[in-house]
Write a protein that holds these residues in place. Structure first.
Motif, PDB file in Angstrom:
ATOM      1  N   LYS A  91       0.781  -1.156   0.022  1.00  9.80           N
ATOM      2  CA  LYS A  91       0.002   0.084   0.026  1.00  9.80           C
ATOM      3  C   LYS A  91       0.857   1.315  -0.049  1.00  9.80           C
ATOM      4  O   LYS A  91       0.660   2.330  -0.592  1.00  9.80           O
ATOM      5  CB  LYS A  91      -0.884  -0.010   1.349  1.00  9.80           C
ATOM      6  N   VAL A  92       1.954   1.263   0.551  1.00 10.13           N
ATOM      7  CA  VAL A  92       2.809   2.385   0.910  1.00 10.13           C
ATOM      8  C   VAL A  92       3.406   2.579  -0.712  1.00 10.13           C
ATOM      9  O   VAL A  92       3.482   3.683  -0.954  1.00 10.13           O
ATOM     10  CB  VAL A  92       3.793   2.119   1.814  1.00 10.13           C
ATOM     11  N   LEU A  93       4.081   1.595  -1.168  1.00 11.41           N
ATOM     12  CA  LEU A  93       4.672   1.625  -2.492  1.00 11.41           C
ATOM     13  C   LEU A  93       3.575   2.074  -3.495  1.00 11.41           C
ATOM     14  O   LEU A  93       4.195   3.251  -4.466  1.00 11.41           O
ATOM     15  CB  LEU A  93       5.248   0.360  -2.569  1.00 11.41           C
ATOM     16  N   GLU A  94       2.268   1.623  -3.582  1.00 10.14           N
ATOM     17  CA  GLU A  94       1.279   2.066  -4.139  1.00 10.14           C
ATOM     18  C   GLU A  94       1.193   3.584  -4.212  1.00 10.14           C
ATOM     19  O   GLU A  94       1.218   4.380  -5.095  1.00 10.14           O
ATOM     20  CB  GLU A  94       0.050   1.301  -4.179  1.00 10.14           C
ATOM     21  N   ARG A  95       1.178   4.071  -3.005  1.00 11.70           N
ATOM     22  CA  ARG A  95       0.916   5.489  -2.705  1.00 11.70           C
ATOM     23  C   ARG A  95       1.929   6.348  -3.251  1.00 11.70           C
ATOM     24  O   ARG A  95       1.616   7.350  -3.935  1.00 11.70           O
ATOM     25  CB  ARG A  95       0.518   5.807  -1.339  1.00 11.70           C
ATOM     26  N   LEU A  96       3.209   5.837  -3.158  1.00 16.84           N
ATOM     27  CA  LEU A  96       4.335   6.611  -3.670  1.00 16.84           C
ATOM     28  C   LEU A  96       4.504   6.612  -4.879  1.00 16.84           C
ATOM     29  O   LEU A  96       4.723   7.807  -5.568  1.00 16.84           O
ATOM     30  CB  LEU A  96       5.571   6.150  -3.004  1.00 16.84           C
ATOM     31  N   ILE A 146      12.376   3.711  -5.737  1.00 17.78           N
ATOM     32  CA  ILE A 146      11.701   4.742  -6.150  1.00 17.78           C
ATOM     33  C   ILE A 146      12.425   6.229  -6.018  1.00 17.78           C
ATOM     34  O   ILE A 146      11.783   7.207  -6.514  1.00 17.78           O
ATOM     35  CB  ILE A 146      10.141   4.827  -5.421  1.00 17.78           C
ATOM     36  N   LEU A 147      13.098   6.216  -5.036  1.00 14.25           N
ATOM     37  CA  LEU A 147      14.160   7.424  -4.656  1.00 14.25           C
ATOM     38  C   LEU A 147      14.757   7.947  -6.056  1.00 14.25           C
ATOM     39  O   LEU A 147      14.905   9.060  -6.159  1.00 14.25           O
ATOM     40  CB  LEU A 147      14.840   7.240  -3.661  1.00 14.25           C
ATOM     41  N   ASP A 148      15.499   6.988  -6.467  1.00 17.37           N
ATOM     42  CA  ASP A 148      16.165   7.354  -7.747  1.00 17.37           C
ATOM     43  C   ASP A 148      15.633   7.330  -9.139  1.00 17.37           C
ATOM     44  O   ASP A 148      16.278   7.737 -10.252  1.00 17.37           O
ATOM     45  CB  ASP A 148      17.797   6.514  -7.739  1.00 17.37           C
ATOM     46  N   ALA A 149      14.615   6.547  -9.070  1.00  9.93           N
ATOM     47  CA  ALA A 149      13.994   6.142 -10.372  1.00  9.93           C
ATOM     48  C   ALA A 149      13.149   7.499 -11.291  1.00  9.93           C
ATOM     49  O   ALA A 149      12.718   8.028 -10.754  1.00  9.93           O
ATOM     50  CB  ALA A 149      12.838   5.228 -10.439  1.00  9.93           C
ATOM     51  N   ALA A 150      13.786   7.618 -12.529  1.00  7.96           N
ATOM     52  CA  ALA A 150      13.272   8.721 -13.215  1.00  7.96           C
ATOM     53  C   ALA A 150      11.697   8.415 -13.916  1.00  7.96           C
ATOM     54  O   ALA A 150      10.984   9.140 -14.293  1.00  7.96           O
ATOM     55  CB  ALA A 150      14.028   8.919 -14.531  1.00  7.96           C
ATOM     56  N   THR A 151      11.697   6.851 -14.123  1.00  6.50           N
ATOM     57  CA  THR A 151      10.321   6.457 -14.760  1.00  6.50           C
ATOM     58  C   THR A 151       9.853   5.377 -13.860  1.00  6.50           C
ATOM     59  O   THR A 151      10.455   4.757 -13.193  1.00  6.50           O
ATOM     60  CB  THR A 151      10.683   5.873 -16.261  1.00  6.50           C
TER      61      THR A 151
END
Length: 131
Positions: A83-88, A119-124
């Motif tokens: 759920k956290v990852l989905e929100r982010l 997710i912190l470094d991903a551009a896409t």
């Protein structure tokens, strides 16, 4: 002459709870009582449980319960991570496709943790899911 639970309670005085439970578990495992005697045994056990406030739970039942609790905790952690990852992801990349949501639902906890770090470094969005 005494009978039933009274005799059992007297005979078990001084025994530790676990020793009594282990004895019942061994007896239950080793032999099958005729139905009338089995009913009487359970009545006596229920009476002893009431007197001592001690439920009859075998070690196998305890281990199964503990394993179930651990699995529930693990499942809760995984669902929370999902759920956290989905929100982010939604906040960073916009609404997610059903395919992406399904990918999150079918992921292992390790994958979810790795993707959360990515997710912190991903551009896409695609870069989030790279290993």
């Amino acid at each position: 002459m005494r009978g039933g639970a009274a005799d059992a309670a007297i005979q078990f005085q001084g025994w530790e709870r676990q020793r009594i439970l282990d004895l019942f578990a061994v007896l239950d495992w080793m032999m099958r009582l005729p139905e009338g005697l089995e009913d009487k045994l359970w009545q006596d056990i229920e009476q002893i449980e009431g007197e001592r406030k001690m439920p009859y739970v075998t070690s196998v039942e305890r281990r199964a319960t503990e394993r179930g609790i651990q699995q529930g905790i693990q499942q809760g952690i995984q669902q929370g991570e999902e759920k956290v990852l989905e929100r982010l992801l939604t906040r960073r990349f916009g609404p997610l496709s059903e395919a992406t949501r399904q990918r999150l639902r079918s992921a292992t906890l390790e994958q979810l943790e790795r993707w959360t770090d990515n997710i912190l470094d991903a551009a896409t969005l695609e870069n989030v899911f790279k290993d």
